[in-house]
Scaffold this motif. Sequence first.
Motif, PDB file in Angstrom:
ATOM      1  N   PRO B  88      -9.736  53.556 -84.443  1.00 53.60           N
ATOM      2  CA  PRO B  88     -10.332  52.389 -85.111  1.00 53.60           C
ATOM      3  C   PRO B  88     -10.311  50.860 -84.532  1.00 53.60           C
ATOM      4  N   ILE B  91     -12.445  50.828 -81.491  1.00 54.58           N
ATOM      5  CA  ILE B  91     -14.040  50.740 -82.068  1.00 54.58           C
ATOM      6  C   ILE B  91     -14.066  49.254 -82.283  1.00 54.58           C
ATOM      7  N   MET B  95     -16.646  46.531 -81.004  1.00 53.52           N
ATOM      8  CA  MET B  95     -17.696  45.805 -81.966  1.00 53.52           C
ATOM      9  C   MET B  95     -17.782  44.222 -81.858  1.00 53.52           C
ATOM     10  N   LEU B  99     -21.025  42.441 -80.578  1.00 56.45           N
ATOM     11  CA  LEU B  99     -21.591  41.328 -81.071  1.00 56.45           C
ATOM     12  C   LEU B  99     -21.739  40.038 -80.610  1.00 56.45           C
ATOM     13  N   HIS B 195     -29.558  45.640 -79.427  1.00 61.43           N
ATOM     14  CA  HIS B 195     -30.078  45.833 -80.896  1.00 61.43           C
ATOM     15  C   HIS B 195     -28.714  46.177 -81.591  1.00 61.43           C
ATOM     16  N   ALA B 196     -28.689  45.578 -82.713  1.00 64.88           N
ATOM     17  CA  ALA B 196     -27.236  45.693 -83.250  1.00 64.88           C
ATOM     18  C   ALA B 196     -27.073  47.157 -83.869  1.00 64.88           C
ATOM     19  N   ALA B 197     -27.957  47.755 -84.493  1.00 65.55           N
ATOM     20  CA  ALA B 197     -27.494  49.089 -84.924  1.00 65.55           C
ATOM     21  C   ALA B 197     -27.309  50.056 -84.084  1.00 65.55           C
ATOM     22  N   GLY B 200     -23.966  49.503 -82.281  1.00 61.89           N
ATOM     23  CA  GLY B 200     -22.792  49.901 -82.979  1.00 61.89           C
ATOM     24  C   GLY B 200     -22.866  51.416 -82.815  1.00 61.89           C
ATOM     25  N   PHE B 201     -23.879  52.226 -82.968  1.00 62.56           N
ATOM     26  CA  PHE B 201     -23.864  53.645 -82.657  1.00 62.56           C
ATOM     27  C   PHE B 201     -23.374  54.066 -81.198  1.00 62.56           C
ATOM     28  N   CYS B 204     -19.391  53.666 -81.176  1.00 60.88           N
ATOM     29  CA  CYS B 204     -18.711  54.716 -81.669  1.00 60.88           C
ATOM     30  C   CYS B 204     -18.878  55.907 -81.096  1.00 60.88           C
ATOM     31  N   ALA B 205     -20.207  56.122 -80.551  1.00 65.32           N
ATOM     32  CA  ALA B 205     -20.071  57.601 -79.943  1.00 65.32           C
ATOM     33  C   ALA B 205     -19.364  57.575 -78.448  1.00 65.32           C
TER      34      ALA B 205
END
Lengths: 266, 277
Positions: B88, B91, B95, B99, B195-197, B200-201, B204-205
Amino acid sequence: MSTPIPRNRARFGDLVAAEWIKVRSLRSTYGLMAFGLLFAVVAAWWEGAHVRVAPGAAAQFNPLVYPYNDATWEFITVLAATFGVLAVAGEYSSGLIRATFTAVPDRRRVILAKGVVVSTHMALFGVLTSLASLYVAGAALSGQLSGLSLDRPDILRAAAVSAALPVLGALAGMAIGALIRHPAGAVSTAWGVLLFLPTLLASGTIGLGWATQVMPVAAWEAISRSTYGTPHPNPVPAVGVAWLLMAAWPLLSLAATSVVVTRRDV
Amino acid sequence: MTAAQLSQPLRLRRAAPMRTRARFADLYAAEWIKLWSLRSTTLTLGAAVALALYLAGSNSAGGTRLPTGPSGPIDPNHAAFDGPSWIPSMIGVAMIGALALVGEHASGLIRTTLVAIPERRRVVVAKAAVLASVTAATALVAAVGGLLLAFATTPGELHGRSLTNPASLDAIGASVAVLPVCALTGMALGALLRHAAATGFAVCAVLGFGPLLIRPDGNRLATDLANVMPYYAWGRLTSAGRGSSGTMTAGEACLILAAWALASIVVTAVVLDRRDV
């Protein structure tokens, strides 16, 4: 002769149509679903084609772990949750949500319509992915000990619950999107709740191993019986409890989304 | 002012030459302000430290579960650097890095930044320097704090209850390296995706799901793939039970971490340089 009174309250069908257009106008809808299907097919082929069964262990051979392997389906769940997150958080970040709620002040109906559209997409995606995994893994296993076919009731049950898992994931994603409302934060939280939290709980690091059992993937694993015969399998709930969990997760998520969206300013 | 001064002709008073090129310290300061003006930075870094301390404490308190090895003594690294507990945090800092890039594109601030500093590569280097120094400091606090807590709370015999023994130093060094590596990886993914989403994906991946999916205990291909991930390089250097891979040398692990950091900076610089904003 009087003119007919204009119908000024949107019918539920209108709301569904509006949400349908929103979801279909996003490129990410097609991207996520295509990627998920591709991932599941490749994973099922990989698992099926690299089976190692020890000579004495043929009796414990469980073909269900190849199409319905936990890491793959955790990932499918997270993909579905991302879809749900974007359906809610995307509307907040673009500002469209203000227009939506001005047109339809009854916010709960909007959330319900969104839930219907998101669930429909994910149910279709789930059925396709589940069947593709089953048949690809079956083909890769053939000549060995396959027997993967929908005629067997346990395999039919595994395929059905796997098809339902993305619906659960997407509705949980909607709740996370409503709570966090920032696409990057919400997507990471979806990963955290659906994938990293179960891993952390199951690792026994924090003394909450029992909580692994209430996670969606544990419920799915209990029903589909796709557990590896490892010495320390992840704890799963009883099958009856698992069915309850499969129903409780989406319903509670929908309720949470509806409460949060209704109480907060846009 | 005296009359004599006033009588001086104005044209003789020359202004000091204006410094038009920002120094690196100025860029560092600008990126520093941008980073700390986000509430998410403080929250994420605070959570990373809190999680490391909490998990180190709870791991060592439940010491019976930890692998004790043939000779008996408990290795404090197992408590402080248990593999999944650090995912965690990895990650989280990634992030922050993501950002730093995506947020600036989303708000449009990047246009002002690049008008002020047309040399885009210097902006990337300043951003990387701020991210690396802040996350390295966080990792230092988390690693040293976690180890001290493990020393203090592990029941029974414990060998090497000291921060200066080589195993402790290796683990602290690896942790101080891995969080900046993750932050820079996040920055590179942010530059690529913007692109933020999606970022984020991807974070995490790559940093979270990758190590869980591909483990260094399968066939040769899986082992090689796992070994090039920052998570397993860090696990090799902390020599904790889970997350460690015995199939590479410590030197290779250091090289892998350095390669990720360098590649991330290069990718960000090239992408930002070549794309319109």
